[in-house]
Each structure stands twice: as C-alpha cells, then as structure tokens.
Design a protein around this motif. Structure first.
Motif, PDB file in Angstrom:
ATOM      1  N   TYR A  98       0.963  -1.194   0.056  1.00 19.98           N
ATOM      2  CA  TYR A  98      -0.057   0.043   0.070  1.00 19.98           C
ATOM      3  C   TYR A  98       1.023   1.207  -0.143  1.00 19.98           C
ATOM      4  N   ALA A  99       0.475   2.237  -0.381  1.00 26.23           N
ATOM      5  CA  ALA A  99       1.047   3.574  -0.301  1.00 26.23           C
ATOM      6  C   ALA A  99      -0.116   4.592   0.695  1.00 26.23           C
ATOM      7  N   GLY A 100       0.754   5.431   1.309  1.00 30.41           N
ATOM      8  CA  GLY A 100       0.054   6.513   2.206  1.00 30.41           C
ATOM      9  C   GLY A 100       0.588   7.700   2.113  1.00 30.41           C
ATOM     10  N   GLN A 101       0.084   8.509   2.704  1.00 27.54           N
ATOM     11  CA  GLN A 101       0.633  10.036   2.909  1.00 27.54           C
ATOM     12  C   GLN A 101       2.067   9.980   3.301  1.00 27.54           C
ATOM     13  N   PHE A 102       3.068  10.867   2.870  1.00 27.14           N
ATOM     14  CA  PHE A 102       4.327  10.770   3.242  1.00 27.14           C
ATOM     15  C   PHE A 102       4.586  11.384   4.488  1.00 27.14           C
ATOM     16  N   ARG A 103       3.901  12.731   4.715  1.00 21.29           N
ATOM     17  CA  ARG A 103       3.953  13.682   5.709  1.00 21.29           C
ATOM     18  C   ARG A 103       2.539  14.494   5.523  1.00 21.29           C
ATOM     19  N   ASP A 104       2.255  15.123   6.441  1.00 17.37           N
ATOM     20  CA  ASP A 104       1.125  15.764   6.528  1.00 17.37           C
ATOM     21  C   ASP A 104       0.887  17.319   6.263  1.00 17.37           C
ATOM     22  N   ARG A 105       1.968  17.836   5.765  1.00 12.84           N
ATOM     23  CA  ARG A 105       2.061  19.321   5.119  1.00 12.84           C
ATOM     24  C   ARG A 105       1.690  19.085   3.849  1.00 12.84           C
ATOM     25  N   PRO A 106       0.851  20.307   3.400  1.00  9.15           N
ATOM     26  CA  PRO A 106       0.553  20.433   1.762  1.00  9.15           C
ATOM     27  C   PRO A 106       1.574  20.176   0.937  1.00  9.15           C
ATOM     28  N   ALA A 107       2.771  20.638   0.976  1.00  8.87           N
ATOM     29  CA  ALA A 107       3.807  20.272  -0.007  1.00  8.87           C
ATOM     30  C   ALA A 107       4.244  19.135  -0.436  1.00  8.87           C
ATOM     31  N   TYR A 108       4.037  18.325   0.513  1.00 12.18           N
ATOM     32  CA  TYR A 108       4.228  16.841   0.423  1.00 12.18           C
ATOM     33  C   TYR A 108       3.312  15.810  -0.289  1.00 12.18           C
ATOM     34  N   ARG A 109       2.252  16.398  -0.578  1.00 16.89           N
ATOM     35  CA  ARG A 109       1.131  15.907  -1.261  1.00 16.89           C
ATOM     36  C   ARG A 109       1.371  15.004  -2.598  1.00 16.89           C
ATOM     37  N   TYR A 110       2.442  15.248  -3.325  1.00 20.59           N
ATOM     38  CA  TYR A 110       2.804  14.920  -4.511  1.00 20.59           C
ATOM     39  C   TYR A 110       3.734  13.473  -4.201  1.00 20.59           C
ATOM     40  N   VAL A 111       4.307  13.174  -2.697  1.00 22.08           N
ATOM     41  CA  VAL A 111       5.207  12.086  -2.818  1.00 22.08           C
ATOM     42  C   VAL A 111       4.120  11.166  -1.606  1.00 22.08           C
ATOM     43  N   VAL A 112       4.501   9.731  -1.664  1.00 21.93           N
ATOM     44  CA  VAL A 112       3.789   8.738  -1.071  1.00 21.93           C
ATOM     45  C   VAL A 112       4.982   7.985  -0.293  1.00 21.93           C
ATOM     46  N   GLU A 113       4.587   7.512   0.733  1.00 22.46           N
ATOM     47  CA  GLU A 113       5.344   6.288   1.478  1.00 22.46           C
ATOM     48  C   GLU A 113       4.528   4.983   1.122  1.00 22.46           C
ATOM     49  N   THR A 114       5.477   4.248   0.920  1.00 21.54           N
ATOM     50  CA  THR A 114       5.103   2.763   0.519  1.00 21.54           C
ATOM     51  C   THR A 114       5.541   1.452   1.351  1.00 21.54           C
ATOM     52  N   SER A 115       4.937   0.442   1.541  1.00 23.95           N
ATOM     53  CA  SER A 115       5.145  -0.534   2.483  1.00 23.95           C
ATOM     54  C   SER A 115       4.368  -1.735   1.661  1.00 23.95           C
ATOM     55  N   ILE A 116       5.180  -2.941   2.052  1.00 25.52           N
ATOM     56  CA  ILE A 116       5.026  -4.100   1.394  1.00 25.52           C
ATOM     57  C   ILE A 116       5.073  -5.173   2.544  1.00 25.52           C
ATOM     58  N   TYR A 117       4.251  -6.202   2.497  1.00 29.68           N
ATOM     59  CA  TYR A 117       4.100  -7.263   3.584  1.00 29.68           C
ATOM     60  C   TYR A 117       3.976  -8.651   2.961  1.00 29.68           C
ATOM     61  N   LEU A 118       4.757  -9.784   3.105  1.00 26.51           N
ATOM     62  CA  LEU A 118       4.203 -10.757   2.664  1.00 26.51           C
ATOM     63  C   LEU A 118       4.131 -12.144   3.746  1.00 26.51           C
ATOM     64  N   SER A 119       3.076 -12.884   3.226  1.00 29.30           N
ATOM     65  CA  SER A 119       3.106 -14.062   4.166  1.00 29.30           C
ATOM     66  C   SER A 119       4.519 -14.872   4.291  1.00 29.30           C
TER      67      SER A 119
END
Length: 187
Positions: free
Chosen positions: A71-92
C-alpha cells in the motif's frame, strides 16, 4: 498463478494476520502490538479511495487466499508533500523469495505513476537485505540512513530511506488522481 487485485475491507483479517509476525518478532515494524482486524480495516478505509491498497492472492477464483499486501500512504501531513507517497509491503512467510513481492510492488509502483505522484519513499529498518533488494529491483535508490532512531527488542535500530522517482517534478505540479479513479495499473 498469482493475481494482484485491489484490497477490500473483507481482506482486513488476512492482512492483519500477515502483518502480526512482523510486529511480534523482529524489528521490521516499530509497532509493539499487532493491529486486529477492525484496526486494520480502519487503516485501509482511512485512505478514502485516494491511496492504493493491493493484495496478491493465489489466483483461486473462489476467493483465493491473500499471500501479501502493499500500500501507499501520505508521506507527511504538510500540503507541500502531497505529491509524494510512502510505500509498504508485507508478505506471508510462505511466499518469501518466490517473486510475489516483486509482482505486488511492480503493480503498486505502476499505479502510483499513473496516479501522478512524483516520488515514493520506502522506509526500511536495518539490516534487511531482502527488503533492500526488493526495493532496488523496482527502482528505489538509497536516499539516506537515520542512525539508532528506533528502539525495539532491546536494541537501537537504524532506519534507511529509499526513494523512487515516479514522475518528473514539473512546475506547476500536477495534482495526483485518486486510486478510486485510476484503479490498478500494470505496465
């Protein structure tokens, strides 16, 4: 055959079950208590259709089991960061090293590109050669390391940041489109 699809709230129990071992054993996650199904469902729906949540399944048309999620989510909560995402992945644990992570992460990165995000940030507790290898295989490059910033399981843990350029950073920037409009994209 592995199938990649949009995660639904009905996947929350399987996703929570995949994530729990990462919380309980090791330092991959800095959480201390694994979220239950309800908490995971809340996290998933908090993206409000803007950020993607994907699952890899065994492809069984009768509701194949979830093998991993990204999944991806908000990188940081300031408006200037809205073009960037933080990603995560988890596998069984049963699918590590079999290519499932690569399929899942490729779909996530392709989707984020189509949405119009400019950068993806992967945050990796160190050492973690498998995660570094996966991130670099889909285009992430090491951006830096914060030394000893997480304390878990009786030790201080370094955290590395990996960055993947998704799209050019044009001026003025183009607003990213919601996942609910774009859907899963595979290039």
């Amino acid at each position: 055959m592995i199938a990649i699809r949009r995660a639904t709230p009905d996947d929350a129990a399987a996703i929570a079950a995949i994530y729990a071992p990462y919380v309980l054993s090791g330092t991959v996650s800095f959480e201390n208590d694994p979220p239950d199904t309800r908490q995971m469902r809340t996290r998933m729906t908090a993206s409000d259709g803007f950020y993607p949540w994907l699952v890899a399944t065994n492809g069984d048309p009768d509701g194949g089991g979830v093998l991993g999620y990204a999944y991806a989510g908000q990188f940081r909560d300031r408006p200037a960061y809205r073009y960037v995402v933080e990603t995560s992945i988890y596998l069984s644990g049963s699918v590590h090293g079999q290519g499932t992570g690569r399929l899942l992460y490729d779909a996530l990165i392709d989707t984020l590109r189509a949405q119009g995000f400019t950068q993806a940030i992967g945050v990796i507790s160190l050492p973690n050669d498998a995660s570094i290898s996966l991130h670099e295989s889909v285009g992430f490059r090491r951006a830096g390391v914060y030394r000893e910033i997480g304390y878990k399981q009786g030790r201080w843990v370094d955290v590395g940041f990996w960055q993947c350029e998704l799209n050019d950073s044009v001026i003025p920037p183009i607003e990213p489109r919601p996942f609910s409009e774009v859907g899963i994209v595979r290039v």
